[in-house]
Scaffold this active site. Structure first.
Site, PDB file in Angstrom:
ATOM      1  N   HIS A 121       0.852  -1.184   0.000  1.00 32.78           N
ATOM      2  CA  HIS A 121       0.000   0.000   0.000  1.00 32.78           C
ATOM      3  C   HIS A 121       0.894   1.242   0.000  1.00 32.78           C
ATOM      4  O   HIS A 121       1.861   1.313   0.757  1.00 32.78           O
ATOM      5  CB  HIS A 121      -0.909   0.025   1.224  1.00 32.78           C
ATOM      6  CG  HIS A 121      -1.761  -1.200   1.349  1.00 32.78           C
ATOM      7  ND1 HIS A 121      -2.553  -1.663   0.314  1.00 32.78           N
ATOM      8  CD2 HIS A 121      -1.935  -2.076   2.358  1.00 32.78           C
ATOM      9  CE1 HIS A 121      -3.177  -2.754   0.700  1.00 32.78           C
ATOM     10  NE2 HIS A 121      -2.819  -3.030   1.934  1.00 32.78           N
TER      11      HIS A 121
ATOM     12  N   ARG B  56       0.028  -4.751  -6.480  1.00 31.44           N
ATOM     13  CA  ARG B  56       0.174  -6.199  -6.320  1.00 31.44           C
ATOM     14  C   ARG B  56       1.578  -6.671  -6.692  1.00 31.44           C
ATOM     15  O   ARG B  56       2.209  -6.154  -7.598  1.00 31.44           O
ATOM     16  CB  ARG B  56      -0.887  -6.928  -7.143  1.00 31.44           C
ATOM     17  CG  ARG B  56      -2.302  -6.647  -6.638  1.00 31.44           C
ATOM     18  CD  ARG B  56      -3.382  -7.307  -7.484  1.00 31.44           C
ATOM     19  NE  ARG B  56      -4.710  -6.939  -6.969  1.00 31.44           N
ATOM     20  CZ  ARG B  56      -5.355  -5.825  -7.290  1.00 31.44           C
ATOM     21  NH1 ARG B  56      -4.811  -4.983  -8.156  1.00 31.44           N
ATOM     22  NH2 ARG B  56      -6.535  -5.555  -6.769  1.00 31.44           N
TER      23      ARG B  56
ATOM     24  N   GLU C 140      -2.858  -0.691   7.978  1.00 30.46           N
ATOM     25  CA  GLU C 140      -3.807  -1.686   8.477  1.00 30.46           C
ATOM     26  C   GLU C 140      -3.293  -2.315   9.769  1.00 30.46           C
ATOM     27  O   GLU C 140      -2.082  -2.414   9.991  1.00 30.46           O
ATOM     28  CB  GLU C 140      -3.980  -2.831   7.460  1.00 30.46           C
ATOM     29  CG  GLU C 140      -4.428  -2.432   6.089  1.00 30.46           C
ATOM     30  CD  GLU C 140      -4.360  -3.575   5.088  1.00 30.46           C
ATOM     31  OE1 GLU C 140      -4.903  -3.416   3.990  1.00 30.46           O
ATOM     32  OE2 GLU C 140      -3.746  -4.620   5.401  1.00 30.46           O
TER      33      GLU C 140
ATOM     34  N   HIS D 117       3.184  -7.535   1.911  1.00 26.55           N
ATOM     35  CA  HIS D 117       2.551  -8.440   2.861  1.00 26.55           C
ATOM     36  C   HIS D 117       1.472  -9.246   2.137  1.00 26.55           C
ATOM     37  O   HIS D 117       1.059  -8.898   1.030  1.00 26.55           O
ATOM     38  CB  HIS D 117       1.936  -7.665   4.034  1.00 26.55           C
ATOM     39  CG  HIS D 117       0.859  -6.707   3.616  1.00 26.55           C
ATOM     40  ND1 HIS D 117       1.142  -5.405   3.223  1.00 26.55           N
ATOM     41  CD2 HIS D 117      -0.495  -6.835   3.502  1.00 26.55           C
ATOM     42  CE1 HIS D 117       0.011  -4.788   2.904  1.00 26.55           C
ATOM     43  NE2 HIS D 117      -0.994  -5.635   3.069  1.00 26.55           N
TER      44      HIS D 117
END
Length: 395
Positions: free
Chosen positions: A102, A280, A137, A261
């Site tokens: 991200h 990705r 996150e 991750h």
């Protein structure tokens, strides 16, 4: 009488990697359509907004917030973010999600502006940036939860690749051997993800042959499982490059911006900034923009002893230190009429026992396990009673 608590009617996303049984096993949530139940979304995201009942009418949570934003999410949050700044989820992975990175806030703002200026539709498969926001996150394990997070140490990565001894990768490995630093790992990661055609196919085939002979090793057994889910994918090398770990129920970790991750298997609670930006890096049939990915990736090792996030204990609460202002997260155990105070909008989720929330001037609300409630900022003080465990999302 003023309503203070708003039970949530949440969207369940049926992504293909989701579990058919986890929500039913943990919370008794039915699956009448027999679809994969991948994520429960709790929040006001446009792709899956929760609903509440206001004056007897079902209402989108986003509409309720927008009607009087300062009162509902708090003046400071409204001024800073202009929306509910987090999305709270239950995530049930039966199969692995893609390896992903991200972007940081600055990278997201720049990338979104660039793609907007280029006229790339938001729905386009080649779109990298869906919004100008970062997506840090936290994941909190409800079951055994296998994942990858951050790069292994340079020497550890090299040891794996020397053991594999794959001719098609010899130049890449030699270059990393000679440059065991951020630049060297960045070049190695980019070159590996950019492999194509016969070279890529041969490298993956030899990797799987080695793994088949090494199945007694948990890591290579995992790699073979991933190969069944994503045959021929260059991301099958990821477990040898990234830290692979299994969280026990009740353990948590933070996923930083610019850090690769992947969630592999398990059910957990996840809270994140309100964004949908994903770059990705394998284990996916979707678009991979390797150059953009590398530009947003910090290719530095993450020491294994720093991956788990230790909570701060405050009475009956385990409060997790979050390094961003978008959200906070806590878990509360065995509370009896415990007073909490909110200055922002909160979502509570009952994990394993009924949860009752009450206010001096309003009707109490009781949730069963697997249910959630929205608590506006204007509530101020309220009390919670739960013989088990519940989670609290706020900011």
């Amino acid at each position: 009488m003023t309503a203070y608590f708003y039970p949530l009617n949440n969207v369940i996303q049926d992504y293909a990697w989701g579990s058919y049984t986890s929500l039913n096993t943990l919370f008794g949530i039915a699956n009448p359509g027999n679809k994969p139940q991948a994520e429960i979304w709790m929040g006001a995201h446009s792709n899956g907004c929760s609903k509440i009942t206001v004056d007897g009418k079902e209402t989108l949570l986003s509409d309720f917030i927008n009607k009087d934003m300062s009162a509902v999410i708090g003046a400071e949050t409204a001024d800073t973010f202009g929306e509910l700044p987090y999305l709270f989820k239950v995530l049930c992975a039966e199969k692995a999600l893609s390896v992903q990175v991200h972007p940081s806030k600055a990278q997201a703002e720049a990338g979104f502006a660039k793609e907007e200026a280029a006229g790339i539709p938001l729905s386009a498969g080649i779109r990298n940036y869906k919004d100008p926001n970062h997506k840090p996150e936290l994941v909190y394990a409800l079951t055994s939860y296998t994942a990858m997070n951050g790069f292994r140490d340079y020497a550890e990565i090299l040891a794996f690749f020397h053991k594999l001894n794959i001719d098609e990768l010899s130049i890449l490995v030699a270059a990393l051997d000679a440059n065991q630093n951020e630049q060297g790992l960045s070049a190695f990661f980019e070159a590996l993800l950019s492999l194509e055609g016969e070279q890529k196919d041969a490298a993956v085939t030899k990797l799987l042959a080695f793994a088949s002979e090494s199945q007694s090793d948990e890591l290579f057994a995992l790699l073979l499982t991933l190969a069944e889910q994503y045959p021929g994918d260059i991301g099958l090398f990821s477990p040898l490059i990234l830290n692979t770990l299994t969280l026990a129920p009740g353990e948590a970790m933070f996923l930083h911006a610019c850090t690769p991750h992947a969630y592999i298997k398990g059910t957990g609670l996840e809270i994140m900034a309100n964004s949908d930006n994903v770059l990705r890096a394998g284990l996916t049939p979707k678009h991979m923009d390797v150059a953009e990915l590398i530009s947003c990736t910090r290719c530095v090792p993450m020491p294994k002893d720093t991956i788990l996030l230790a909570p701060e204990i405050s009475g009956k609460a385990l409060l997790y230190p979050i390094p961003v202002p978008d959200f906070n997260f806590g878990v509360y155990q065995d509370t009896e009429n415990e007073t909490l105070q909110t200055t922002s909008a909160e979502i509570l989720f009952a994990i394993d026992a009924p949860l009752t929330v009450s206010h001096a001037s309003g009707e109490p609300v009781t949730l069963q396990k697997g249910e959630s409630v929205f608590i506006p900022a204007f509530v101020g003080d309220y009390a919670v009673t739960c013989s088990g465990t519940f989670a609290r999302a706020f900011n």
